[in-house]
Design a protein around this motif. Structure first.
Motif, PDB file in Angstrom:
ATOM      1  N   ALA A 210      -2.044 -10.980   6.780  1.00  0.00           N
ATOM      2  CA  ALA A 210      -1.646  -9.814   7.597  1.00  0.00           C
ATOM      3  C   ALA A 210      -1.675  -8.548   6.739  1.00  0.00           C
ATOM      4  CB  ALA A 210      -0.245 -10.042   8.155  1.00  0.00           C
ATOM      5  N   LEU A 211      -1.140  -8.663   5.511  1.00  0.00           N
ATOM      6  CA  LEU A 211      -1.143  -7.487   4.618  1.00  0.00           C
ATOM      7  C   LEU A 211      -2.573  -7.034   4.364  1.00  0.00           C
ATOM      8  CD1 LEU A 211       1.615  -8.476   2.014  1.00  0.00           C
ATOM      9  CD2 LEU A 211       1.713  -6.657   3.726  1.00  0.00           C
ATOM     10  N   LEU A 212      -3.466  -8.024   4.215  1.00  0.00           N
ATOM     11  CA  LEU A 212      -4.868  -7.666   3.967  1.00  0.00           C
ATOM     12  C   LEU A 212      -5.447  -6.953   5.184  1.00  0.00           C
ATOM     13  CD1 LEU A 212      -7.441  -7.734   2.320  1.00  0.00           C
ATOM     14  CD2 LEU A 212      -7.886 -10.040   3.149  1.00  0.00           C
ATOM     15  N   ALA A 213      -5.073  -7.461   6.371  1.00  0.00           N
ATOM     16  CA  ALA A 213      -5.611  -6.836   7.596  1.00  0.00           C
ATOM     17  C   ALA A 213      -5.152  -5.380   7.685  1.00  0.00           C
ATOM     18  CB  ALA A 213      -5.124  -7.617   8.817  1.00  0.00           C
ATOM     19  N   VAL A 214      -3.865  -5.153   7.417  1.00  0.00           N
ATOM     20  CA  VAL A 214      -3.349  -3.766   7.488  1.00  0.00           C
ATOM     21  C   VAL A 214      -4.078  -2.907   6.458  1.00  0.00           C
ATOM     22  CG1 VAL A 214      -1.332  -2.336   7.039  1.00  0.00           C
ATOM     23  CG2 VAL A 214      -1.097  -4.434   8.354  1.00  0.00           C
ATOM     24  N   ALA A 215      -4.235  -3.460   5.262  1.00  0.00           N
ATOM     25  CA  ALA A 215      -4.896  -2.676   4.197  1.00  0.00           C
ATOM     26  C   ALA A 215      -6.336  -2.373   4.607  1.00  0.00           C
ATOM     27  CB  ALA A 215      -4.860  -3.455   2.896  1.00  0.00           C
ATOM     28  N   LEU A 216      -7.018  -3.382   5.159  1.00  0.00           N
ATOM     29  CA  LEU A 216      -8.418  -3.169   5.550  1.00  0.00           C
ATOM     30  C   LEU A 216      -8.524  -2.080   6.614  1.00  0.00           C
ATOM     31  CD1 LEU A 216     -10.190  -6.660   5.756  1.00  0.00           C
ATOM     32  CD2 LEU A 216     -11.053  -4.579   4.675  1.00  0.00           C
ATOM     33  N   MET A 217      -7.494  -2.012   7.471  1.00  0.00           N
ATOM     34  CA  MET A 217      -7.580  -1.069   8.590  1.00  0.00           C
ATOM     35  C   MET A 217      -7.274   0.346   8.119  1.00  0.00           C
ATOM     36  SD  MET A 217      -5.707  -1.912  12.160  1.00  0.00           S
ATOM     37  CE  MET A 217      -4.151  -1.436  11.439  1.00  0.00           C
ATOM     38  N   LEU A 218      -6.308   0.503   7.224  1.00  0.00           N
ATOM     39  CA  LEU A 218      -5.825   1.857   6.896  1.00  0.00           C
ATOM     40  C   LEU A 218      -6.370   2.379   5.574  1.00  0.00           C
ATOM     41  CD1 LEU A 218      -2.091   1.431   7.988  1.00  0.00           C
ATOM     42  CD2 LEU A 218      -3.970   2.456   9.267  1.00  0.00           C
ATOM     43  N   ALA A 219      -6.586   1.500   4.602  1.00  0.00           N
ATOM     44  CA  ALA A 219      -6.904   2.003   3.251  1.00  0.00           C
ATOM     45  C   ALA A 219      -8.202   2.809   3.212  1.00  0.00           C
ATOM     46  CB  ALA A 219      -6.972   0.839   2.267  1.00  0.00           C
ATOM     47  N   PRO A 220      -9.295   2.350   3.844  1.00  0.00           N
ATOM     48  CA  PRO A 220     -10.546   3.122   3.679  1.00  0.00           C
ATOM     49  C   PRO A 220     -10.412   4.587   4.058  1.00  0.00           C
ATOM     50  CG  PRO A 220     -11.006   1.017   4.666  1.00  0.00           C
ATOM     51  CD  PRO A 220      -9.515   1.114   4.606  1.00  0.00           C
ATOM     52  N   TRP A 221      -9.645   4.878   5.125  1.00  0.00           N
ATOM     53  CA  TRP A 221      -9.524   6.298   5.503  1.00  0.00           C
ATOM     54  C   TRP A 221      -8.769   7.066   4.419  1.00  0.00           C
ATOM     55  CZ3 TRP A 221     -12.835   6.345   9.130  1.00  0.00           C
ATOM     56  CH2 TRP A 221     -12.968   5.223   9.969  1.00  0.00           C
ATOM     57  N   ALA A 222      -7.722   6.423   3.870  1.00  0.00           N
ATOM     58  CA  ALA A 222      -6.957   7.113   2.819  1.00  0.00           C
ATOM     59  C   ALA A 222      -7.846   7.327   1.590  1.00  0.00           C
ATOM     60  CB  ALA A 222      -5.728   6.273   2.454  1.00  0.00           C
ATOM     61  N   ILE A 223      -8.676   6.314   1.280  1.00  0.00           N
ATOM     62  CA  ILE A 223      -9.561   6.443   0.107  1.00  0.00           C
ATOM     63  C   ILE A 223     -10.537   7.601   0.318  1.00  0.00           C
ATOM     64  CG2 ILE A 223     -11.322   5.282  -1.268  1.00  0.00           C
ATOM     65  CD1 ILE A 223     -10.033   2.602  -0.375  1.00  0.00           C
ATOM     66  N   ALA A 224     -11.114   7.672   1.522  1.00  0.00           N
ATOM     67  CA  ALA A 224     -12.097   8.737   1.785  1.00  0.00           C
ATOM     68  C   ALA A 224     -11.429  10.106   1.663  1.00  0.00           C
ATOM     69  CB  ALA A 224     -12.680   8.547   3.198  1.00  0.00           C
ATOM     70  N   ALA A 225     -10.233  10.227   2.256  1.00  0.00           N
ATOM     71  CA  ALA A 225      -9.530  11.523   2.178  1.00  0.00           C
ATOM     72  C   ALA A 225      -9.202  11.858   0.724  1.00  0.00           C
ATOM     73  CB  ALA A 225      -8.240  11.453   3.008  1.00  0.00           C
ATOM     74  N   ALA A 226      -8.760  10.848  -0.024  1.00  0.00           N
ATOM     75  CA  ALA A 226      -8.366  11.094  -1.421  1.00  0.00           C
ATOM     76  C   ALA A 226      -9.576  11.520  -2.252  1.00  0.00           C
ATOM     77  CB  ALA A 226      -7.743   9.828  -2.001  1.00  0.00           C
ATOM     78  N   LEU A 227     -10.734  10.883  -1.988  1.00  0.00           N
ATOM     79  CA  LEU A 227     -11.930  11.254  -2.753  1.00  0.00           C
ATOM     80  C   LEU A 227     -12.315  12.697  -2.466  1.00  0.00           C
ATOM     81  CD1 LEU A 227     -14.164   8.055  -2.493  1.00  0.00           C
ATOM     82  CD2 LEU A 227     -13.091   9.005  -4.521  1.00  0.00           C
ATOM     83  N   ARG A 228     -12.233  13.071  -1.164  1.00  0.00           N
ATOM     84  CA  ARG A 228     -12.606  14.455  -0.831  1.00  0.00           C
ATOM     85  C   ARG A 228     -11.655  15.436  -1.521  1.00  0.00           C
ATOM     86  NH1 ARG A 228     -13.480  13.238   4.314  1.00  0.00           N
ATOM     87  NH2 ARG A 228     -15.478  12.295   3.810  1.00  0.00           N
ATOM     88  N   ILE A 229     -10.383  15.041  -1.647  1.00  0.00           N
ATOM     89  CA  ILE A 229      -9.423  15.921  -2.329  1.00  0.00           C
ATOM     90  C   ILE A 229      -9.775  16.025  -3.808  1.00  0.00           C
ATOM     91  CG2 ILE A 229      -7.005  16.093  -3.059  1.00  0.00           C
ATOM     92  CD1 ILE A 229      -6.296  14.679  -0.406  1.00  0.00           C
ATOM     93  N   SER A 230     -10.103  14.868  -4.426  1.00  0.00           N
ATOM     94  CA  SER A 230     -10.346  14.903  -5.869  1.00  0.00           C
ATOM     95  C   SER A 230     -11.627  15.667  -6.185  1.00  0.00           C
ATOM     96  CB  SER A 230     -10.484  13.469  -6.394  1.00  0.00           C
ATOM     97  OG  SER A 230      -9.264  12.804  -6.178  1.00  0.00           O
ATOM     98  N   ILE A 231     -12.610  15.536  -5.298  1.00  0.00           N
ATOM     99  CA  ILE A 231     -13.893  16.234  -5.566  1.00  0.00           C
ATOM    100  C   ILE A 231     -13.662  17.741  -5.535  1.00  0.00           C
ATOM    101  CG2 ILE A 231     -15.985  16.895  -4.277  1.00  0.00           C
ATOM    102  CD1 ILE A 231     -16.642  14.700  -6.014  1.00  0.00           C
ATOM    103  N   ASN A 232     -12.886  18.188  -4.560  1.00  0.00           N
ATOM    104  CA  ASN A 232     -12.743  19.646  -4.445  1.00  0.00           C
ATOM    105  C   ASN A 232     -11.679  20.176  -5.391  1.00  0.00           C
ATOM    106  OD1 ASN A 232     -14.668  19.608  -2.521  1.00  0.00           O
ATOM    107  ND2 ASN A 232     -13.212  19.298  -0.862  1.00  0.00           N
ATOM    108  N   GLY A 233     -11.013  19.269  -6.119  1.00  0.00           N
ATOM    109  CA  GLY A 233     -10.164  19.707  -7.210  1.00  0.00           C
ATOM    110  C   GLY A 233      -8.895  20.366  -6.806  1.00  0.00           C
TER     111      GLY A 233
END
Lengths: 233, 249, 209, 102
Positions: A210-233
């Motif tokens: 279940a924890l994996l399912a929640v992570a699979l559902m939510l983590a990618p969006w957080a990762i994408a947002a975080a990458l965009r933040i880190s790129i733009n500094g």
């Protein structure tokens, strides 16, 4: 030349290409794959030296030790997940791909899990022997680690994405990510302890799933947002 | 609702409104906490089992509640900042984080002290205390991440994302720690778990909790207004406001 | 096909420092624009805004009349952005890097066009050499080979001439000119003086001299 | 009143150390936060006033202008010629071969 360009192939080709590229890169730099395993084995050998070689005592703490050491080994390898892409500019490029970034992040995390999480799960029984882990729980150790490290990779990737732009991001990464690892650790080591005691471990594995399912559902969006933040500094 | 969001976009409006209702909250906080303290310390009956050390509940529970609520409101501000681009929300979030961390630390300390007379040791791995400890690490993570970025903007966005990820994990952590605690010490008495309390006991607790929430709102209003002065110093309305001489605090 | 990247009242502020304000321009087919300005005047920031990487700006950007924020994926499919860093992985060979970029962009990778593009950029014989054995200039040429490989109407190039030798510069200038003549549009930042006929300029950091 | 005398109240039935430790730390924290917020506000105002004294004129902050000079292609540009775009920098000759460094 200037007719509007439409991508002929969809996101699946991009995901497969990303996965292939990352696996190729990691296999070419053996170090990144071997280091977490050696670290895992080393940490496990420290405990009998630090605590006591007495098998009866070790058997009691073996599930917890194995899981904590595996968790730390997975954490160790996270820092490089996006850092090399960030340094040579390819992170900027694949963030600009017309495909959804979350999907590409999932591909990257899958590649990372295949070459760190899975090997840790496979080598764990061997180290379990060294900690006199009672028989019958090796299988549980392997399955729970395989399932657990997948969530660890996903959650850890959020921390890695947030700290990729920072010079000394490594320490901060573990500070951000370890509190979020605790539920996975609880149910992971719980599964192995349940197997040792002989009671059913289906419940533990179900919750890990279940924890994996929640992570699979939510983590990618957080990762994408975080990458965009880190790129733009 | 939309008009309210539009209003929130201008720190000028918030600075004025904050200035007006801030004294009321400070007064309410002072009054309620004073009343609750006297009531809880002197008039509430002692617990038949724990004796007077039970009175620590009037401090531990309010700070524990606030610790969790502040993290949730910080995540809500983070969401407002990321989705509706309300800069004011980020100013509030950056101001709330240290308050929340301090509240968590005090809740931990009072919980640990509470355990000493009954258990004889300073730290017991009680379910609630362990969750509180993890919450403290989450706070420290958010604060450290915000300060790690060179640019104010980058730090604000990163901290907002982490706050939102953290707030999703708080219930998961809470239930897994509770499950872990019952697994290892099934039948023991949990310090902070209480059977139904008589009215004479929980009334002062309610007063203290409301008092602490007023304190938090008042403190956040004041600190957010200072943050506005720090960040919006270049704006015209701030210059005119400061040049008019000492405005009401 | 009319391609048009139009900016209206574009303004950007980074950390309370205004970089540029009230920037209006419309780039159409055949336009080549050089973004100039002293260091720190926001050239790279402007390019990041134009390429849709940075969403934190005032004003509006339109691609073919539709706001960038609405149809970002369609815009990205028509954009080729080359940043400061070449974006070439040290562990991969030139061919693998180009195949990866083609797959990312949704093109059908064909080895011979890659080989031909690399050859034109003077990398014949280096196709299967891992990039960490190549010089910085050669790595930059791998990235520049994408200009030939992936036909995109809009090129946004951030300091493309770094680490490039003389004939590389000449080749790149001719490519840019040819792209514009064929109806494409190029936005470039460089401290190198471009030898290009109709060169538009966007000067940043002009503080009322 | 749950206690008989003040001394009994202070003693807290033997748990004085714990109760007063917990309460003391909490009330100390409340006080510290309040004072900190108070001084933070005053400091912010003082810094702002000093900053204002240094830059008396209320000139809007220097927003660097960006000048745009797009070379007018002889054929196709006519239709796209919007007024906003026509801010030709005065003085810069709009020759086709823009040799001179601006």
């Amino acid at each position: 030349m200037n007719r509007p360009n439409e991508p002929q192939r969809g996101a699946d080709a991009a995901v497969v290409a990303m996965l292939k590229r990352d696996l190729m890169l990691l296999l070419r730099q053996r170090g990144d794959v071997i280091n977490p395993l050696v670290f895992f084995a080393l940490v496990i050998t420290l405990f009998p030296i630090g605590i006591s070689p007495e098998p009866a005592l070790l058997a009691v703490v073996a599930p917890g030790l194995l899981w904590v050491a595996a968790l730390l080994a997975a954490l160790l390898s996270l820092d490089g997940l996006f850092r090399s892409d960030f340094d040579d500019g390819s992170l900027e490029q694949w963030l600009l791909a017309p495909q959804p970034t979350a999907l590409l992040c999932m591909a990257k995390v899958l590649a990372h899990w295949l070459l760190t999480g899975l090997p840790l799960a496979l080598i764990a029984p061997l180290l379990g022997v060294m900690l006199a882990l009672p028989a019958g729980s090796y299988w549980a150790l392997c399955v729970s680690l395989a399932l657990g490290t997948a969530s660890l990779s996903l959650i850890g990737a959020i921390g890695a994405a947030l700290t990729v732009g920072l010079a000394r991001g490594g320490v901060l990464l573990s500070l951000l990510v370890l509190p979020l690892y605790i539920p996975v650790l609880i149910f992971g080591s719980g599964a192995v302890s349940a197997a040792v005691v002989g009671s059913g471990l289906a419940a533990h594995l179900a919750i890990l799933g279940a924890l994996l399912a929640v992570a699979l559902m939510l983590a990618p969006w957080a990762i994408a947002a975080a990458l965009r933040i880190s790129i733009n500094g | 609702m939309w008009a309210f969001i539009q209003k929130l976009r201008s720190p000028k409006w918030f600075y004025a409104i904050g200035g007006k209702c801030q004294p009321w909250f400070w007064a309410a906080a002072l009054g309620l906490i004073a009343l609750g303290s006297v009531w809880g310390l002197a008039f509430a009956p002692a617990d038949y089992q724990q004796g007077n050390s039970f009175r620590i509940i009037y401090v531990h529970v309010p700070t524990a509640f606030l610790a969790q609520s502040i993290f949730v409101s910080m995540a809500a501000c983070g969401l407002a900042f990321m989705v509706w681009k309300i800069k004011l929300a980020d100013m509030a979030a950056s101001v709330m984080a240290p308050i929340g961390a301090l509240m968590t630390f005090v809740a931990l300390y009072s919980g640990a002290v509470w355990g000493v007379p009954t258990w004889g040791t300073w730290w017991i791995w009680d379910a609630r205390l362990t969750s509180m400890l993890i919450l403290l690490f989450l706070y420290i993570g958010v604060i450290a991440l915000r300060r790690a970025f060179a640019s104010l903007e980058g730090g604000a966005r990163a901290a907002s994302v982490l706050a939102m990820v953290g707030v999703i994990n708080i219930p998961i952590i809470k239930y897994s720690v509770d499950w872990w605690y019952t697994l290892h010490q099934p039948a023991s008495f949990t310090i902070t778990g209480r059977a139904a309390m008589p009215m004479a006991m929980w009334a002062p607790l309610l007063v203290m909790v409301v008092g602490f929430y007023c304190f938090f709102i008042a403190l956040t209003l004041t600190r957010t207004r200072s943050e506005i002065l720090r960040r919006e110093g270049g704006k015209r309305w701030v210059r005119e406001l400061v040049e008019e001489g000492a405005d009401g605090l | 096909m009319r391609l048009c990247l139009e900016a209206r009242q574009l303004a950007c502020e980074r950390d309370d420092r205004p970089l540029f304000g009230q920037l209006d321009f419309a780039l159409g087919s055949g336009d080549i624009v050089q973004v100039e300005g002293p260091n720190g005047s926001g050239k790279t920031t402007l390019l990041k805004i134009l390429s849709g990487q940075l969403g934190d700006y005032q004003g509006e950007l339109f691609w073919n009349g539709v706001s960038l924020r609405q149809n970002r994926d369609h815009f990205l499919a028509n954009l080729l952005y080359l940043g400061h860093a070449p974006g070439v992985k040290a562990g991969l060979t030139a061919l693998e890097t180009l195949a990866w970029y083609q797959a990312l962009a949704g093109d059908i990778p064909s080895e011979d066009t890659s080989l031909e593009a690399l050859a034109q950029w003077g990398l014949a014989g280096f196709e299967d050499v891992p990039a960490h054995q190549l010089s910085a200039g050669q790595q930059r040429r791998i990235a520049l080979a994408r200009l030939l490989l992936q036909p995109r109407p809009l090129w946004i190039l951030d300091e493309p001439f770094t680490a490039i030798d003389r004939n590389g510069v000449a080749l790149l200038e001719s490519l840019i000119q040819a792209h514009a003549n064929a109806g494409g549009c190029v936005v470039v930042t460089t401290h190198h003086r471009l030898d290009i006929a109709r060169l538009g300029r966007i000067r940043l950091g002009v503080t009322g001299e | 009143m749950a206690f008989d005398s003040l001394a009994d109240f202070i003693a807290m039935g033997g748990h004085a150390r714990y109760v007063w430790a917990a309460w003391g730390v909490t009330l100390l924290m409340l006080l510290a936060l309040t004072l900190f917020a108070w001084f933070e506000q005053r400091l912010a105002l003082r810094v702002l006033r000093r900053h204002l004294r240094r830059t008396p004129t209320l000139a809007e902050r220097q927003v660097p202008k960006a000048s745009v000079t797009l070379a007018q292609a002889p054929t196709t540009q006519a239709t796209l010629q919007t007024s906003a775009q026509a801010s030709i920098q005065d003085g810069s000759q709009d020759s086709t071969h823009n040799r001179s460094a601006p």
